[in-house]
Scaffold this motif. Sequence first.
Motif, PDB file in Angstrom:
ATOM      1  N   LEU A   1       0.854  -1.366   0.078  1.00  8.28           N
ATOM      2  CA  LEU A   1       0.042   0.082   0.178  1.00  8.28           C
ATOM      3  C   LEU A   1       0.728   1.087  -0.125  1.00  8.28           C
ATOM      4  O   LEU A   1       0.461   2.391  -0.504  1.00  8.28           O
ATOM      5  N   VAL A   2       2.023   1.353   0.461  1.00  9.53           N
ATOM      6  CA  VAL A   2       3.055   2.281   0.501  1.00  9.53           C
ATOM      7  C   VAL A   2       3.705   2.668  -0.722  1.00  9.53           C
ATOM      8  O   VAL A   2       3.754   1.607  -1.351  1.00  9.53           O
ATOM      9  N   PRO A   3       4.082   3.829  -0.813  1.00 13.96           N
ATOM     10  CA  PRO A   3       5.030   4.121  -2.185  1.00 13.96           C
ATOM     11  C   PRO A   3       6.197   3.153  -2.170  1.00 13.96           C
ATOM     12  O   PRO A   3       6.727   2.812  -0.869  1.00 13.96           O
ATOM     13  N   SER A   4       6.724   2.932  -3.171  1.00 11.83           N
ATOM     14  CA  SER A   4       7.849   2.113  -3.389  1.00 11.83           C
ATOM     15  C   SER A   4       9.189   2.369  -2.529  1.00 11.83           C
ATOM     16  O   SER A   4       9.937   1.384  -2.294  1.00 11.83           O
ATOM     17  N   LYS A   5       9.190   3.630  -2.234  1.00 11.92           N
ATOM     18  CA  LYS A   5      10.451   4.274  -1.594  1.00 11.92           C
ATOM     19  C   LYS A   5      10.450   3.901  -0.181  1.00 11.92           C
ATOM     20  O   LYS A   5      11.346   4.023   0.614  1.00 11.92           O
ATOM     21  N   ASN A   6       9.337   3.312   0.364  1.00 10.12           N
ATOM     22  CA  ASN A   6       9.264   3.122   1.827  1.00 10.12           C
ATOM     23  C   ASN A   6       8.593   1.732   2.029  1.00 10.12           C
ATOM     24  O   ASN A   6       8.252   1.528   3.403  1.00 10.12           O
ATOM     25  N   VAL A   7       8.698   0.768   1.233  1.00 13.69           N
ATOM     26  CA  VAL A   7       8.323  -0.467   1.298  1.00 13.69           C
ATOM     27  C   VAL A   7       8.844  -1.273   2.456  1.00 13.69           C
ATOM     28  O   VAL A   7       8.498  -1.933   3.466  1.00 13.69           O
ATOM     29  N   LEU A   8      10.256  -1.172   2.315  1.00 15.97           N
ATOM     30  CA  LEU A   8      11.146  -2.051   3.327  1.00 15.97           C
ATOM     31  C   LEU A   8      11.022  -1.361   4.774  1.00 15.97           C
ATOM     32  O   LEU A   8      11.073  -2.291   5.795  1.00 15.97           O
ATOM     33  N   THR A   9      10.773  -0.325   4.805  1.00 16.11           N
ATOM     34  CA  THR A   9      10.768   0.633   6.049  1.00 16.11           C
ATOM     35  C   THR A   9       9.543   0.048   6.942  1.00 16.11           C
ATOM     36  O   THR A   9       9.825  -0.298   8.097  1.00 16.11           O
TER      37      THR A   9
ATOM     38  N   PRO B   1      -0.875   3.126  -3.833  1.00 17.05           N
ATOM     39  CA  PRO B   1      -0.308   1.910  -3.846  1.00 17.05           C
ATOM     40  C   PRO B   1       1.008   1.475  -4.549  1.00 17.05           C
ATOM     41  O   PRO B   1       0.690   1.775  -5.895  1.00 17.05           O
ATOM     42  N   SER B   2       2.155   0.840  -4.233  1.00 11.19           N
ATOM     43  CA  SER B   2       3.224   0.509  -5.032  1.00 11.19           C
ATOM     44  C   SER B   2       2.988  -0.819  -5.639  1.00 11.19           C
ATOM     45  O   SER B   2       3.502  -1.186  -6.690  1.00 11.19           O
TER      46      SER B   2
ATOM     47  N   LEU C   1      -0.452  -3.628  -5.745  1.00  9.78           N
ATOM     48  CA  LEU C   1      -1.668  -4.019  -5.282  1.00  9.78           C
ATOM     49  C   LEU C   1      -1.570  -5.636  -5.268  1.00  9.78           C
ATOM     50  O   LEU C   1      -2.352  -6.167  -4.407  1.00  9.78           O
ATOM     51  N   PRO C   2      -0.994  -6.234  -6.219  1.00  6.12           N
ATOM     52  CA  PRO C   2      -0.930  -7.871  -6.053  1.00  6.12           C
ATOM     53  C   PRO C   2      -0.460  -8.250  -4.533  1.00  6.12           C
ATOM     54  O   PRO C   2      -0.861  -9.144  -3.861  1.00  6.12           O
ATOM     55  N   LEU C   3       0.683  -7.509  -4.193  1.00  5.81           N
ATOM     56  CA  LEU C   3       1.111  -7.746  -2.832  1.00  5.81           C
ATOM     57  C   LEU C   3       0.123  -7.384  -1.681  1.00  5.81           C
ATOM     58  O   LEU C   3       0.157  -8.268  -0.684  1.00  5.81           O
ATOM     59  N   VAL C   4      -0.631  -6.461  -2.039  1.00  3.84           N
ATOM     60  CA  VAL C   4      -1.467  -6.172  -0.875  1.00  3.84           C
ATOM     61  C   VAL C   4      -2.473  -7.254  -0.841  1.00  3.84           C
ATOM     62  O   VAL C   4      -2.991  -7.796   0.035  1.00  3.84           O
ATOM     63  N   ALA C   5      -2.873  -7.728  -2.001  1.00  2.00           N
ATOM     64  CA  ALA C   5      -4.076  -8.888  -2.097  1.00  2.00           C
ATOM     65  C   ALA C   5      -3.445 -10.158  -1.312  1.00  2.00           C
ATOM     66  O   ALA C   5      -4.052 -11.054  -0.675  1.00  2.00           O
ATOM     67  N   VAL C   6      -2.186 -10.501  -1.563  1.00  2.00           N
ATOM     68  CA  VAL C   6      -1.406 -11.462  -0.776  1.00  2.00           C
ATOM     69  C   VAL C   6      -1.558 -11.274   0.539  1.00  2.00           C
ATOM     70  O   VAL C   6      -1.954 -12.110   1.323  1.00  2.00           O
ATOM     71  N   GLY C   7      -1.204  -9.952   1.173  1.00  2.00           N
ATOM     72  CA  GLY C   7      -1.037  -9.868   2.365  1.00  2.00           C
ATOM     73  C   GLY C   7      -2.597  -9.926   3.164  1.00  2.00           C
ATOM     74  O   GLY C   7      -2.927 -10.594   4.037  1.00  2.00           O
ATOM     75  N   ALA C   8      -3.608  -9.447   2.308  1.00  2.00           N
ATOM     76  CA  ALA C   8      -4.831  -9.457   2.549  1.00  2.00           C
ATOM     77  C   ALA C   8      -5.455 -10.981   2.787  1.00  2.00           C
ATOM     78  O   ALA C   8      -6.150 -11.209   3.719  1.00  2.00           O
ATOM     79  N   GLY C   9      -5.118 -11.829   1.870  1.00  2.00           N
ATOM     80  CA  GLY C   9      -5.355 -13.147   1.693  1.00  2.00           C
ATOM     81  C   GLY C   9      -5.086 -14.012   3.219  1.00  2.00           C
ATOM     82  O   GLY C   9      -5.431 -14.607   3.814  1.00  2.00           O
TER      83      GLY C   9
END
Length: 404
Positions: free
Chosen positions: A33-41, A199-200, A202-210
């Motif tokens: 959901l966050v911008p790609s520059k803050n994913v790891l954080t 969101p950076s 959305l497929p990653l968001v879907a995996v997390g939501a599932g």
Amino acid sequence: MYILNTGDTAFVMLCTALVLLMTPALALFYGGLVPSKNVLTIMMQNFISMGVVALIWIFGGFSLAFGPDLGGVIGDIRFHFALDGVGAAPGAHYARTVPFILFFAYQMMFAVIAPALITGAFAGRLNFKGYLGFLILWMILIYIPVCHWIWGGGFLARLGVADFAGGIVIHVSAGFSALASVLYLGRRAGMAPGARTIPSNLPLVAVGAGLLWFGWFGFNAGGAYAADALASYAFVNTTIAGSIAMLVWLILDWSSRRKPSFSGVLVGAVAGLATITPCAGYVEPWAAIVIGAVGSLICYYAKRVQDRFAFDDALEVWRAHGMGGLTGALLLGLLASPHINAVGASARQFWVQICGVVIVAVYAFVLTLIILWLLSRICNIRVSREEEERGLDESLYGEDAYRL
């Protein structure tokens, strides 16, 4: 004297693993959901909770939450410190047929995910040392006392406040702490009021939501501490509410935006799951339909409050978790069935639920402001504008989530 049941033990062990899975799942959900520059954080903030909270839970946290009650406020730290007296024998609190050490582990997984939920609110603004300080103080000063008040035999439990799986203990406390954190830290650089985070992934968001939904079965059904009918009701109510909330959110989003939203569907499901959490083991399945629909409506339109006061809750933690948990806790007082569990709907129970929600929400909000103020007096906890614009992954860790 309680007797160990191997079936119940296997069931609670599985539920413990499912709840543990929810924190990495949340990292994926927030990371997409966050911008790609803050994913790891934000993923780092979620994963490190698994280590820091475990240490706190072993050395005093569990004792303070579930030790013998001291004045209705906190548990006695002299009991269970460093797992003293925590062994294979059953007979602890609600878990009467499973080993006490398994009860310890199950509750630890709840403690791990509670502060991780808050990270979505202040995404992109808090540096790592500031987060570590916040994580430690929030656990000790907010989560552990609230947990004792409701689940450890404290004053709210004596009042009769019901919370099956953490709608108040986890979602209300985290949601209103999230609200306090964004008000204290202020807006993100270059983020206009009402603007939405893009969101950076959305497929990653879907995996997390599932995975969150999958883990939620352990989160809610495990609250029965036995493989029985009560766990079955909690299990079924969980998926009913999540499904109905997802559909209601889809309809609301579609009607307002003139097109369906995949991210909206995922957030709507999470809001429904948060709403059913306090009620899962207290209501009939038909009530779970109502709870999912009402929870989705409340959480969806809470966006108007957020826009009205222009607070920058990056991933809308207060909206989905704070308001979802609050709504579910109140609906419990209106819809609980004595045929499912010991608590039934009544005017008194509804009033008790209001008291519990208000006390926890105000306490979490005020204490979070105090914690952040204290930390900011000790060191700088907010990233600079330059670091924020460059991205926290590069600024704080020197790493990138994606190298294309």
